[in-house]
Design a protein around this motif. Structure first.
Motif, short mmCIF file in Angstrom:
data_model
loop_
_atom_site.label_atom_id
_atom_site.label_comp_id
_atom_site.label_asym_id
_atom_site.label_seq_id
_atom_site.Cartn_x
_atom_site.Cartn_y
_atom_site.Cartn_z
N MET A 28 0.66 -0.85 -0.28
CA MET A 28 -0.40 0.67 -0.14
C MET A 28 0.78 1.29 -0.06
O MET A 28 1.47 1.02 0.37
CB MET A 28 -0.91 -0.23 1.31
N LYS A 29 0.17 2.06 -1.03
CA LYS A 29 1.02 3.42 -1.00
C LYS A 29 0.50 4.63 -0.14
O LYS A 29 -1.25 4.48 0.12
CB LYS A 29 1.83 4.35 -2.65
N TYR A 30 1.08 5.09 0.70
CA TYR A 30 0.06 6.70 1.31
C TYR A 30 0.56 7.84 0.60
O TYR A 30 2.13 7.93 0.56
CB TYR A 30 0.72 6.65 2.86
N PHE A 31 -0.05 8.56 0.18
CA PHE A 31 0.08 9.90 0.03
C PHE A 31 -0.47 10.75 1.50
O PHE A 31 -1.52 10.93 0.91
CB PHE A 31 -0.52 9.97 -1.60
N CYS A 32 0.15 11.50 2.21
CA CYS A 32 -0.26 12.75 2.80
C CYS A 32 0.11 13.75 3.17
O CYS A 32 0.44 14.66 1.83
CB CYS A 32 0.64 12.29 3.73
N SER A 33 -0.71 14.89 3.18
CA SER A 33 -0.79 16.19 2.92
C SER A 33 0.47 16.77 3.37
O SER A 33 0.64 17.74 3.16
CB SER A 33 -2.36 16.54 3.42
N THR A 34 0.91 16.70 4.27
CA THR A 34 1.40 17.55 5.00
C THR A 34 3.03 16.79 5.89
O THR A 34 2.51 15.20 6.23
CB THR A 34 1.24 17.85 6.79
N ASP A 35 3.92 16.65 6.31
CA ASP A 35 4.77 16.05 6.76
C ASP A 35 4.11 15.03 8.77
O ASP A 35 4.78 14.22 8.94
CB ASP A 35 5.88 16.44 7.32
N ALA A 36 3.41 16.58 9.52
CA ALA A 36 2.91 15.95 10.17
C ALA A 36 2.18 14.36 9.90
O ALA A 36 1.73 13.29 11.01
CB ALA A 36 2.35 16.28 10.83
N VAL A 37 1.11 15.36 8.62
CA VAL A 37 -0.51 13.88 8.92
C VAL A 37 0.89 11.96 8.92
O VAL A 37 0.23 11.42 9.00
CB VAL A 37 -0.88 14.03 7.96
N ALA A 38 1.76 12.60 7.76
CA ALA A 38 2.71 11.27 7.38
C ALA A 38 3.08 10.42 8.63
O ALA A 38 2.84 9.30 8.65
CB ALA A 38 3.61 11.50 6.48
N MET A 39 3.91 10.97 9.78
CA MET A 39 4.15 10.93 10.76
C MET A 39 3.10 10.25 11.42
O MET A 39 4.00 9.06 12.04
CB MET A 39 4.82 11.22 10.86
N TYR A 40 2.53 10.25 12.25
CA TYR A 40 1.35 9.40 12.15
C TYR A 40 1.07 8.57 12.08
O TYR A 40 0.14 7.97 12.89
CB TYR A 40 -0.06 10.85 12.30
N LEU A 41 1.29 8.10 10.51
CA LEU A 41 0.92 7.03 10.06
C LEU A 41 2.03 6.00 11.15
O LEU A 41 1.58 4.43 11.38
CB LEU A 41 1.58 6.89 9.20
N GLN A 42 2.49 6.33 11.81
CA GLN A 42 4.21 5.38 12.91
C GLN A 42 2.51 4.57 14.32
O GLN A 42 3.74 3.40 14.58
CB GLN A 42 5.04 6.16 13.39
N LYS A 43 1.49 5.67 14.06
CA LYS A 43 0.43 4.94 14.69
C LYS A 43 -0.01 3.77 14.62
O LYS A 43 -0.31 2.62 15.14
CB LYS A 43 -0.46 5.99 15.32
N HIS A 44 0.12 3.32 13.38
CA HIS A 44 -0.05 1.51 12.45
C HIS A 44 0.43 0.83 12.21
O HIS A 44 0.05 -0.05 11.51
CB HIS A 44 -1.53 2.17 11.93
N ILE A 45 1.82 1.38 11.21
CA ILE A 45 1.98 1.06 10.80
C ILE A 45 3.66 1.52 10.92
O ILE A 45 3.60 1.83 11.70
CB ILE A 45 2.12 1.06 8.96
N TYR B 150 6.63 2.76 10.18
CA TYR B 150 7.43 3.23 8.72
C TYR B 150 8.20 3.27 7.92
O TYR B 150 7.82 4.13 7.23
CB TYR B 150 7.43 4.60 9.57
N ARG B 151 9.44 2.85 8.31
CA ARG B 151 10.06 2.58 7.16
C ARG B 151 10.27 2.00 6.34
O ARG B 151 10.86 1.80 5.41
CB ARG B 151 10.93 2.71 8.27
N LYS B 152 8.96 1.20 6.41
CA LYS B 152 8.63 -0.32 5.19
C LYS B 152 8.05 -0.35 4.61
O LYS B 152 7.23 -1.48 3.66
CB LYS B 152 8.57 -1.86 6.60
N ARG B 153 7.42 0.88 4.70
CA ARG B 153 5.80 1.61 3.95
C ARG B 153 6.45 2.27 2.71
O ARG B 153 7.41 3.40 3.19
CB ARG B 153 4.68 1.99 4.66
N LYS B 154 5.51 2.69 1.69
CA LYS B 154 6.21 4.15 0.82
C LYS B 154 5.28 4.87 0.73
O LYS B 154 3.48 4.94 1.32
CB LYS B 154 5.12 3.05 -0.47
N ILE B 155 5.82 5.42 2.01
CA ILE B 155 4.80 7.10 2.39
C ILE B 155 5.73 8.14 1.10
O ILE B 155 6.86 7.88 1.64
CB ILE B 155 5.23 6.72 4.04
N PHE B 156 4.07 9.32 1.23
CA PHE B 156 5.15 10.60 1.05
C PHE B 156 4.45 11.40 1.15
O PHE B 156 2.47 11.27 1.23
CB PHE B 156 4.65 10.49 -0.69
N TYR B 157 4.72 12.83 1.14
CA TYR B 157 4.45 13.68 2.01
C TYR B 157 4.03 14.74 1.15
O TYR B 157 5.03 15.55 0.57
CB TYR B 157 4.24 14.30 3.66
#
Length: 244
Positions: free
Chosen positions: A82-99, A101-108
């Motif tokens: 799964m790829k995640y596209f987030c509006s800001t860095d803060a929103v992207a960092m919040y993903l750490q609560k659920h996944i 972070y380093r193993k996913r494809k995350i963009f902000y």
């Protein structure tokens, strides 16, 4: 001067303490609504099949929590791809609560729809996107860009605004009210269907709430943000200064 602000008490009260000392303002914080995740039953009414999507666009932490809650309730295991596209860095960092972070494809992006759309380069154009949003949110600034790029996407409502009980508030005792969201206006009308603005001055903060206030027939004394009023506290300060 009594001022009602339709928000939770902020973690940093220093700017508001300045208002108290400089203008003798008496401030009260009271959220007019809360954000809650949709239940699986409510979400199913949108006829969206979560496993169909290979990428998701998030613009808030509430939407992130709601998405993973729905996945759990609907027994959908989010794939590693799964790829995640987030509006800001803060929103992207919040993903750490659920996944992890380093193993996913995350963009902000930087907070604008254009910055998010710009993240979706040629290598991502084959993805099927779910645009996670809240009930009543204006997604047009983003979806128009996704349309222009020819992307395959679906807008999914994951969270809703739930009006709070405001009957304990004596609105007539306030001189100024600061409203920040269309849901604030909806809650005000729901709680006080016969409310008349009278002498209450309203400060709007955010573009979205202006239209709701005007459609409800309310007069706006000051519209923010502006270049000199970039925060709620600053908006109140600028307005109070203008009264002198």
């Amino acid at each position: 001067m009594k001022i009602l602000i339709s928000q939770h008490v902020p973690s940093n009260l220093a700017p508001y303490e300045i208002l108290q000392s400089r203008f003798g303002a008496e401030l009260a914080f009271h959220p007019f609504f809360l954000i809650e995740p949709l239940s699986a039953k409510e979400f199913r009414a949108e006829h969206i099949n979560l496993p169909d999507y290979t990428a998701i666009i998030f613009s808030s932490r509430h939407a992130i929590d709601a998405y993973f809650k729905l996945c759990e309730e609907m027994r959908f295991k989010v794939p590693e791809t799964m790829k995640y596209f987030c509006s800001t860095d803060a929103v992207a960092m919040y993903l750490q609560k659920h996944i992890v972070y380093r193993k996913r494809k995350i963009f902000y992006g930087t907070g604008t729809p254009a910055s998010v759309a710009a993240l979706i380069t040629a290598k991502h154009k084959g993805e099927k996107f779910l645009v996670a949003t809240s009930d009543g949110a204006n997604t047009a600034p983003l979806t128009s860009l996704l349309d222009t790029a020819g992307l395959d996407y679906t807008v999914g409502v994951l969270v809703k605004a739930v009006s709070q009980d405001l009957h304990a508030l004596d609105l007539k005792s306030y001189d100024i009210a600061v409203l920040c969201n269309p849901a604030d206006v909806a809650s005000l009308r729901e709680n006080f269907p016969d409310f008349k603005q009278g002498g209450l001055k309203i400060i709007s903060f955010g573009k979205a709430v202006v239209r709701s206030l005007e459609e409800a027939g309310f007069e706006i004394a000051f519209k923010a943000p502006t270049p000199e009023a970039t925060s709620i506290s600053k908006a109140v300060e600028v307005y109070l200064q203008s009264l002198k």
